[in-house]
Design a protein around this motif. Structure first.
Motif, PDB file in Angstrom:
ATOM      1  N   LEU A  28       0.718  -1.189   0.067  1.00  0.00           N
ATOM      2  CA  LEU A  28       0.002   0.062   0.028  1.00  0.00           C
ATOM      3  C   LEU A  28       0.854   1.118   0.056  1.00  0.00           C
ATOM      4  O   LEU A  28       0.629   2.085  -0.599  1.00  0.00           O
ATOM      5  CB  LEU A  28      -0.902   0.057   1.364  1.00  0.00           C
ATOM      6  N   LEU A  29       1.976   1.351   0.856  1.00  0.00           N
ATOM      7  CA  LEU A  29       2.876   2.607   0.803  1.00  0.00           C
ATOM      8  C   LEU A  29       3.490   2.635  -0.197  1.00  0.00           C
ATOM      9  O   LEU A  29       3.589   3.907  -0.862  1.00  0.00           O
ATOM     10  CB  LEU A  29       3.811   2.135   1.948  1.00  0.00           C
ATOM     11  N   GLU A  30       4.023   1.479  -1.019  1.00  0.00           N
ATOM     12  CA  GLU A  30       4.611   1.779  -2.254  1.00  0.00           C
ATOM     13  C   GLU A  30       3.747   2.101  -3.370  1.00  0.00           C
ATOM     14  O   GLU A  30       3.884   3.027  -4.498  1.00  0.00           O
ATOM     15  CB  GLU A  30       5.269   0.395  -2.856  1.00  0.00           C
ATOM     16  N   ILE A  31       2.386   1.769  -3.391  1.00  0.00           N
ATOM     17  CA  ILE A  31       1.400   2.187  -4.371  1.00  0.00           C
ATOM     18  C   ILE A  31       1.126   3.612  -4.294  1.00  0.00           C
ATOM     19  O   ILE A  31       1.132   4.447  -5.068  1.00  0.00           O
ATOM     20  CB  ILE A  31       0.209   1.325  -4.182  1.00  0.00           C
ATOM     21  N   LEU A  32       0.870   4.223  -2.993  1.00  0.00           N
ATOM     22  CA  LEU A  32       0.812   5.454  -2.806  1.00  0.00           C
ATOM     23  C   LEU A  32       2.102   6.363  -2.963  1.00  0.00           C
ATOM     24  O   LEU A  32       1.809   7.269  -3.669  1.00  0.00           O
ATOM     25  CB  LEU A  32       0.465   5.715  -1.185  1.00  0.00           C
ATOM     26  N   ALA A  33       3.327   5.854  -3.005  1.00  0.00           N
ATOM     27  CA  ALA A  33       4.441   6.546  -3.081  1.00  0.00           C
ATOM     28  C   ALA A  33       4.629   6.606  -4.726  1.00  0.00           C
ATOM     29  O   ALA A  33       4.796   7.937  -5.226  1.00  0.00           O
ATOM     30  CB  ALA A  33       5.799   5.838  -2.873  1.00  0.00           C
ATOM     31  N   ALA A  34       4.019   5.504  -5.388  1.00  0.00           N
ATOM     32  CA  ALA A  34       4.152   5.702  -6.816  1.00  0.00           C
ATOM     33  C   ALA A  34       3.231   6.359  -7.363  1.00  0.00           C
ATOM     34  O   ALA A  34       3.525   7.298  -8.415  1.00  0.00           O
ATOM     35  CB  ALA A  34       4.023   4.066  -7.553  1.00  0.00           C
ATOM     36  N   GLY A  35       2.030   6.483  -6.847  1.00  0.00           N
ATOM     37  CA  GLY A  35       0.877   7.400  -7.075  1.00  0.00           C
ATOM     38  C   GLY A  35       1.160   8.953  -7.215  1.00  0.00           C
ATOM     39  O   GLY A  35       1.000   9.663  -8.028  1.00  0.00           O
ATOM     40  N   LEU A  76      11.547   4.022  -5.150  1.00  0.00           N
ATOM     41  CA  LEU A  76      10.562   2.825  -4.325  1.00  0.00           C
ATOM     42  C   LEU A  76      11.389   1.785  -3.311  1.00  0.00           C
ATOM     43  O   LEU A  76      10.985   1.757  -2.267  1.00  0.00           O
ATOM     44  CB  LEU A  76       9.913   2.069  -5.366  1.00  0.00           C
ATOM     45  N   ALA A  77      12.618   1.626  -3.657  1.00  0.00           N
ATOM     46  CA  ALA A  77      13.535   0.848  -2.945  1.00  0.00           C
ATOM     47  C   ALA A  77      13.790   1.622  -1.639  1.00  0.00           C
ATOM     48  O   ALA A  77      13.863   0.931  -0.377  1.00  0.00           O
ATOM     49  CB  ALA A  77      14.949   0.460  -3.665  1.00  0.00           C
ATOM     50  N   ILE A  78      14.117   2.864  -1.673  1.00  0.00           N
ATOM     51  CA  ILE A  78      14.345   3.567  -0.487  1.00  0.00           C
ATOM     52  C   ILE A  78      13.094   3.670   0.668  1.00  0.00           C
ATOM     53  O   ILE A  78      13.408   3.325   1.790  1.00  0.00           O
ATOM     54  CB  ILE A  78      14.837   5.008  -0.870  1.00  0.00           C
ATOM     55  N   ILE A  79      12.137   3.795  -0.029  1.00  0.00           N
ATOM     56  CA  ILE A  79      10.811   3.878   1.012  1.00  0.00           C
ATOM     57  C   ILE A  79      10.602   2.663   1.577  1.00  0.00           C
ATOM     58  O   ILE A  79      10.438   2.343   2.819  1.00  0.00           O
ATOM     59  CB  ILE A  79       9.594   4.239  -0.081  1.00  0.00           C
ATOM     60  N   TRP A  80      10.639   1.469   0.771  1.00  0.00           N
ATOM     61  CA  TRP A  80      10.987  -0.010   1.392  1.00  0.00           C
ATOM     62  C   TRP A  80      11.652  -0.328   2.431  1.00  0.00           C
ATOM     63  O   TRP A  80      11.423  -0.810   3.588  1.00  0.00           O
ATOM     64  CB  TRP A  80      10.864  -1.119   0.303  1.00  0.00           C
ATOM     65  N   ILE A  81      12.956   0.242   2.111  1.00  0.00           N
ATOM     66  CA  ILE A  81      14.226  -0.259   3.085  1.00  0.00           C
ATOM     67  C   ILE A  81      13.953   0.894   4.142  1.00  0.00           C
ATOM     68  O   ILE A  81      14.079   0.203   5.500  1.00  0.00           O
ATOM     69  CB  ILE A  81      15.507  -0.003   2.422  1.00  0.00           C
ATOM     70  N   GLY A  82      13.537   2.043   4.209  1.00  0.00           N
ATOM     71  CA  GLY A  82      13.470   2.917   5.154  1.00  0.00           C
ATOM     72  C   GLY A  82      12.164   2.642   6.023  1.00  0.00           C
ATOM     73  O   GLY A  82      12.324   2.800   7.173  1.00  0.00           O
ATOM     74  N   PHE A  83      11.149   1.956   5.498  1.00  0.00           N
ATOM     75  CA  PHE A  83      10.226   1.440   6.581  1.00  0.00           C
ATOM     76  C   PHE A  83      10.439   0.709   7.396  1.00  0.00           C
ATOM     77  O   PHE A  83      10.361   0.740   8.469  1.00  0.00           O
ATOM     78  CB  PHE A  83       9.214   0.788   5.384  1.00  0.00           C
ATOM     79  N   PHE A  84      11.141  -0.579   7.130  1.00  0.00           N
ATOM     80  CA  PHE A  84      11.798  -1.558   8.019  1.00  0.00           C
ATOM     81  C   PHE A  84      12.800  -1.039   8.901  1.00  0.00           C
ATOM     82  O   PHE A  84      12.830  -1.336  10.177  1.00  0.00           O
ATOM     83  CB  PHE A  84      12.224  -2.752   7.192  1.00  0.00           C
TER      84      PHE A  84
END
Length: 159
Positions: A28-35, A76-84
């Motif tokens: 969901l976070l990735e979809i919002l970031a891409a949006g 998108l990778a930075i958002i994913w990595i940053g989340f965790f």
């Protein structure tokens, strides 16, 4: 290192439950970031400051342009990595881990470092490393062994 005697090590089912929950959240976070990026690019195109050129639309542009596809993927990778990394180091648990009453820490109970979080993330195999939990006498995943971390169950009275 002293082991946390008051906390039980998380088993396979709890880990998978948190993984499924967090997978939904990160998607969901990735979809919002891409949006957000798509909306910005479409707005720039609408007002004439950006043209897709030979690319038929914004999706084609973001996935095939030599420079922008790399930047978009990195974003998108930075958002994913940053989340965790942020949740594990700052809160000691992701939202999925909170639901399943799990906390990640060092064996002595101290929070994990950014380096440990990155090792844990990059050796997790998108969660597949949890398959080693039933094989380890201490119920650790491959990623926890490499990062020198552990996942503990928070008792209901402390949750």
């Amino acid at each position: 290192m002293s082991h946390q005697p008051h906390l039980q090590t998380a088993g396979f089912i709890r880990r998978i439950g948190a993984l499924v929950y967090d997978t939904c959240l990160i998607l969901l976070l990735e979809i919002l970031a891409a949006g957000v990026i798509v909306a910005i690019l479409e707005a720039m195109t609408a007002i004439g400051i950006l043209h897709y050129g030979d690319y038929k639309d914004v999706g084609n542009f973001l996935t095939h342009h030599p420079l922008w596809s790399t930047i978009f993927t990195a974003y998108l990778a930075i958002i994913w990595i940053g989340f965790f990394v942020w949740f594990w180091t700052q809160k000691r648990q992701t939202l999925g881990m909170k639901v399943w009453r799990l906390v990640v820490s060092n064996e002595d109970g101290t929070p994990i470092t950014i380096t440990q979080a990155l090792i844990r993330l990059f050796t997790s195999g998108f969660g597949l490393s949890n398959l080693t939990v039933p094989l380890d006498p201490q119920k650790r995943g491959f990623h926890d062994i490499w990062a020198k971390t552990n996942l503990y169950v928070i008792p209901k009275d402390n949750a």
